[in-house]
Design a protein around this motif. Sequence first.
Motif, PDB file in Angstrom:
ATOM      1  N   ALA A   1       0.833  -1.212   0.000  1.00  0.00           N
ATOM      2  CA  ALA A   1       0.000   0.000   0.000  1.00  0.00           C
ATOM      3  C   ALA A   1       0.868   1.263   0.000  1.00  0.00           C
ATOM      4  CB  ALA A   1      -0.940  -0.006   1.202  1.00  0.00           C
ATOM      5  N   LYS A   2       1.931   1.261   0.807  1.00  0.00           N
ATOM      6  CA  LYS A   2       2.845   2.419   0.827  1.00  0.00           C
ATOM      7  C   LYS A   2       3.510   2.613  -0.534  1.00  0.00           C
ATOM      8  CE  LYS A   2       4.217   2.227   5.688  1.00  0.00           C
ATOM      9  NZ  LYS A   2       5.353   1.938   6.596  1.00  0.00           N
ATOM     10  N   HIS A   3       3.904   1.499  -1.144  1.00  0.00           N
ATOM     11  CA  HIS A   3       4.556   1.572  -2.454  1.00  0.00           C
ATOM     12  C   HIS A   3       3.602   2.150  -3.501  1.00  0.00           C
ATOM     13  CE1 HIS A   3       7.185   0.600  -5.747  1.00  0.00           C
ATOM     14  NE2 HIS A   3       6.255  -0.155  -6.307  1.00  0.00           N
ATOM     15  N   GLN A   4       2.359   1.687  -3.494  1.00  0.00           N
ATOM     16  CA  GLN A   4       1.380   2.202  -4.449  1.00  0.00           C
ATOM     17  C   GLN A   4       1.155   3.694  -4.246  1.00  0.00           C
ATOM     18  OE1 GLN A   4      -1.813  -0.527  -3.576  1.00  0.00           O
ATOM     19  NE2 GLN A   4      -1.292  -1.846  -5.316  1.00  0.00           N
ATOM     20  N   LEU A   5       1.096   4.122  -2.988  1.00  0.00           N
ATOM     21  CA  LEU A   5       0.916   5.543  -2.698  1.00  0.00           C
ATOM     22  C   LEU A   5       2.121   6.349  -3.177  1.00  0.00           C
ATOM     23  CD1 LEU A   5      -0.769   7.775  -1.380  1.00  0.00           C
ATOM     24  CD2 LEU A   5       0.389   7.245   0.769  1.00  0.00           C
ATOM     25  N   ARG A   6       3.322   5.827  -2.949  1.00  0.00           N
ATOM     26  CA  ARG A   6       4.527   6.529  -3.419  1.00  0.00           C
ATOM     27  C   ARG A   6       4.537   6.628  -4.949  1.00  0.00           C
ATOM     28  NH1 ARG A   6       7.223   3.825   1.086  1.00  0.00           N
ATOM     29  NH2 ARG A   6       7.697   2.083  -0.309  1.00  0.00           N
ATOM     30  N   LEU A   7       4.116   5.555  -5.629  1.00  0.00           N
ATOM     31  CA  LEU A   7       4.040   5.608  -7.095  1.00  0.00           C
ATOM     32  C   LEU A   7       3.046   6.661  -7.558  1.00  0.00           C
ATOM     33  CD1 LEU A   7       4.101   1.864  -8.210  1.00  0.00           C
ATOM     34  CD2 LEU A   7       5.742   3.632  -8.838  1.00  0.00           C
ATOM     35  N   ARG A   8       1.855   6.665  -6.947  1.00  0.00           N
ATOM     36  CA  ARG A   8       0.840   7.668  -7.329  1.00  0.00           C
ATOM     37  C   ARG A   8       1.368   9.082  -7.118  1.00  0.00           C
ATOM     38  NH1 ARG A   8      -3.151   4.081  -4.999  1.00  0.00           N
ATOM     39  NH2 ARG A   8      -4.363   3.218  -6.699  1.00  0.00           N
ATOM     40  N   ASN A   9       2.004   9.305  -5.963  1.00  0.00           N
ATOM     41  CA  ASN A   9       2.530  10.633  -5.668  1.00  0.00           C
ATOM     42  C   ASN A   9       3.620  11.034  -6.657  1.00  0.00           C
ATOM     43  OD1 ASN A   9       0.814  10.981  -3.496  1.00  0.00           O
ATOM     44  ND2 ASN A   9       2.299  10.284  -1.992  1.00  0.00           N
ATOM     45  N   ALA A  10       4.474  10.088  -7.035  1.00  0.00           N
ATOM     46  CA  ALA A  10       5.529  10.380  -8.011  1.00  0.00           C
ATOM     47  C   ALA A  10       4.923  10.718  -9.365  1.00  0.00           C
ATOM     48  CB  ALA A  10       6.483   9.187  -8.127  1.00  0.00           C
ATOM     49  N   ILE A  11       3.911   9.973  -9.765  1.00  0.00           N
ATOM     50  CA  ILE A  11       3.250  10.242 -11.045  1.00  0.00           C
ATOM     51  C   ILE A  11       2.599  11.615 -11.013  1.00  0.00           C
ATOM     52  CG2 ILE A  11       1.338   9.547 -12.547  1.00  0.00           C
ATOM     53  CD1 ILE A  11       2.019   6.613 -11.633  1.00  0.00           C
ATOM     54  N   GLN A  12       1.904  11.910  -9.919  1.00  0.00           N
ATOM     55  CA  GLN A  12       1.245  13.216  -9.779  1.00  0.00           C
ATOM     56  C   GLN A  12       2.275  14.334  -9.851  1.00  0.00           C
ATOM     57  OE1 GLN A  12      -2.095  14.070  -9.373  1.00  0.00           O
ATOM     58  NE2 GLN A  12      -1.456  16.187  -9.446  1.00  0.00           N
TER      59      GLN A  12
END
Length: 165
Positions: free
Chosen positions: A52-63
């Motif tokens: 879940a943390k990894h997915q959030l970090r990916l989303r934030n990086a994409i954003q």
Amino acid sequence: MGKGLSRDLMLRNQYFAAEATWEEIGRLLYEEFRAEALKAGPFEVPLENAVAKHQLRLRNAIQQQEGIGGSDDEPLCANYSPDLQIRILRLEPSEAPGPLLDMGCGERGDLVFHLHTLGRSDAFGFDRLCETAGPLIQAGWFEVPWHMDVLRALRPGGSFRYAPA
């Protein structure tokens, strides 16, 4: 960056380009995830938390990198940031001859309002989902009888910029 992630990003944002910056960001994010997953061991809850943390970090990086966001089930083209749109269109707002018309401006008309904050009061937009208010008109491509007139009305030195959604 893995081909799978690059493919997913391209499916959600046709303008995504896996540049060297993204390669480094992807490598760092996956290293961080790998360390957390190894630390979690075989325990289900800590591993789920690491994912879940990894997915959030990916989303934030994409954003942050691409200026796009939104929920997983919402098309990202509806959320392209004004800065991303300006970059895609190679538009220099202070120098572009007006008026500016955003055909398919999205529900919020973000680019139109952003152009207004930059002093372009001659920016307008239409979309099937927006409310008719201020510089926005609620209408679809086939509901606007004058959309072909826009092409005929281009002034000498004017330009038609198109970015498919």
